[in-house]
Design a protein around this motif. Sequence first.
Motif, PDB file in Angstrom:
ATOM      1  N   GLU A 146      52.131  66.890 -12.653  1.00  0.00           N
ATOM      2  CA  GLU A 146      51.242  66.203 -11.739  1.00  0.00           C
ATOM      3  C   GLU A 146      51.180  64.722 -12.046  1.00  0.00           C
ATOM      4  O   GLU A 146      51.183  64.310 -13.198  1.00  0.00           O
ATOM      5  N   GLU A 153      49.264  61.449 -12.651  1.00  0.00           N
ATOM      6  CA  GLU A 153      47.915  61.148 -13.094  1.00  0.00           C
ATOM      7  C   GLU A 153      47.544  59.743 -12.668  1.00  0.00           C
ATOM      8  O   GLU A 153      48.330  58.819 -12.779  1.00  0.00           O
ATOM      9  N   GLU A 170      41.828  73.289  -9.965  1.00  0.00           N
ATOM     10  CA  GLU A 170      40.855  72.261  -9.626  1.00  0.00           C
ATOM     11  C   GLU A 170      39.830  72.867  -8.672  1.00  0.00           C
ATOM     12  O   GLU A 170      40.085  73.897  -8.037  1.00  0.00           O
ATOM     13  N   ARG A 227      46.812  71.257 -15.239  1.00  0.00           N
ATOM     14  CA  ARG A 227      45.967  71.308 -14.054  1.00  0.00           C
ATOM     15  C   ARG A 227      46.747  70.863 -12.823  1.00  0.00           C
ATOM     16  O   ARG A 227      47.522  69.910 -12.884  1.00  0.00           O
ATOM     17  N   ASN A 235      36.732  67.036 -10.455  1.00  0.00           N
ATOM     18  CA  ASN A 235      38.186  67.151 -10.569  1.00  0.00           C
ATOM     19  C   ASN A 235      38.782  65.967 -11.308  1.00  0.00           C
ATOM     20  O   ASN A 235      39.673  66.119 -12.161  1.00  0.00           O
ATOM     21  N   LYS A 236      38.321  64.760 -10.979  1.00  0.00           N
ATOM     22  CA  LYS A 236      38.836  63.562 -11.637  1.00  0.00           C
ATOM     23  C   LYS A 236      38.526  63.585 -13.132  1.00  0.00           C
ATOM     24  O   LYS A 236      39.365  63.242 -13.966  1.00  0.00           O
ATOM     25  N   ARG A 239      40.885  66.008 -14.867  1.00  0.00           N
ATOM     26  CA  ARG A 239      42.234  65.455 -15.023  1.00  0.00           C
ATOM     27  C   ARG A 239      42.269  64.389 -16.110  1.00  0.00           C
ATOM     28  O   ARG A 239      43.201  64.329 -16.910  1.00  0.00           O
ATOM     29  N   ASP A 260      42.208  66.094 -19.492  1.00  0.00           N
ATOM     30  CA  ASP A 260      43.508  66.683 -19.825  1.00  0.00           C
ATOM     31  C   ASP A 260      44.504  65.616 -20.262  1.00  0.00           C
ATOM     32  O   ASP A 260      45.259  65.797 -21.215  1.00  0.00           O
ATOM     33  N   GLU A 261      44.508  64.485 -19.551  1.00  0.00           N
ATOM     34  CA  GLU A 261      45.431  63.405 -19.894  1.00  0.00           C
ATOM     35  C   GLU A 261      45.104  62.818 -21.257  1.00  0.00           C
ATOM     36  O   GLU A 261      46.000  62.479 -22.045  1.00  0.00           O
TER      37      GLU A 261
END
Length: 407
Positions: A80, A82, A110, A275, A315-316, A319, A322-323
């Motif tokens: 995905e 980012e 998500e 994700r 959701n943001k 993400r 995760d990053e």
Amino acid sequence: MEGLSESFAASFTVSSDPNDTSAPHPRMTQYKMKPSNTPDQFLRRKRMLEEQKKHRRDYVNYARKLVEGCLEVEDVETEEMEFIEESDKKSRRSRKKKFNPYAYQLMLSEWLVDIPDDLKGEWLMVICPVGKRNLVIAANGYTAAYTKSGYRVNKFSSLLPGGSPKTLKPGDYTILDCIFNGLTNTFHVLDVMTWRGHPVYDSETDFRFYWLQTKLQEEPLVTQASADNPYRFISLHHHPCDASSISEALISVTSVNEVDGLLFFHKRTHYTCGRTPLVGWLKPYMLPEILGLPVPDAFMVGVPAVNKLTLLKSNKELRDGDEEKRLASENCVIEEKMEVQKTKKKQRRKHVSKTGAGMEVEEESKENIQHEDTSEKMEVSKRTSKRGRRKKGDNDMDVSQTDETIS
């Protein structure tokens, strides 16, 4: 003032990851503005579907490395795109975390915010029971269960291919995406990545679900608890995403407390680690607000309010989290490799210095030996020359004496 205080209260939280989709959803309130830097789910879904067509990976080698626990940072790629600022990336690289080859190998969802136009025809829905998400690997004669973060929580024997000495055959191993219910000792199989050494990462969702149902039917003993198979493995059913199918699936639920939520899978998505917007997540009580579908009254008891913009903001944050973890792990591995290289360089320098000193000693010893040999040869030659002179002198004396006697 009351509206302002409610807005502050809704935006403030103590938890570092308050809107994790695996946890109960917090109360939602109305937000006046859309969060900044929040990409549109429609756009990201389209991009990911296009990228997976171009992207090809050697999943046979990837699955083998995952089973053996020897995955490296170079093997793990983020599908995905980012949307994170460079300043945030630099600040997050300061955190150190050891790379775990089993971490983030599951396909995570998500919040389903932007409803797809092709929801009825191109998506599948799965009702998920309450439990813990686990990565299950059956290989080398035993079965292991790992959390989403890659920590092993259980090791046991099972009748999955490769999961026990009885089912172990050359090249056989199995990788499953499961939800574990500790009360019933059951692994609810959500998805399959590898079966008998054949990876299906790059297969579409509808084929993976069909493959999973077929393979578990071929192994009926896996669904039963026994001494050789202490935990049951039962596949979860998928349903079309039209209104009637979703309603019938929810009505057929025997106990509301056993349902955690609903996962929505795009039929064309491959199994993507991490994700992805191609897998959506909703709680049952969110369906009337998000999808406009009625649900049984039992799911609506004591539920909080729902707001799409808050889900979008969640959701943001997911993400970004995760990053951050991925960058910290990669940074740690890079530093470890640099340390290994430095150590190797030091060892080489020591080896070269020792070898050089040894060569100097050998050269000195050779020079000493040559010098000794030369001096010995000179002494021998001097001695021989002296002896020759003595002999010549003696001969001359003998000749003179002989001449005298003759005369």
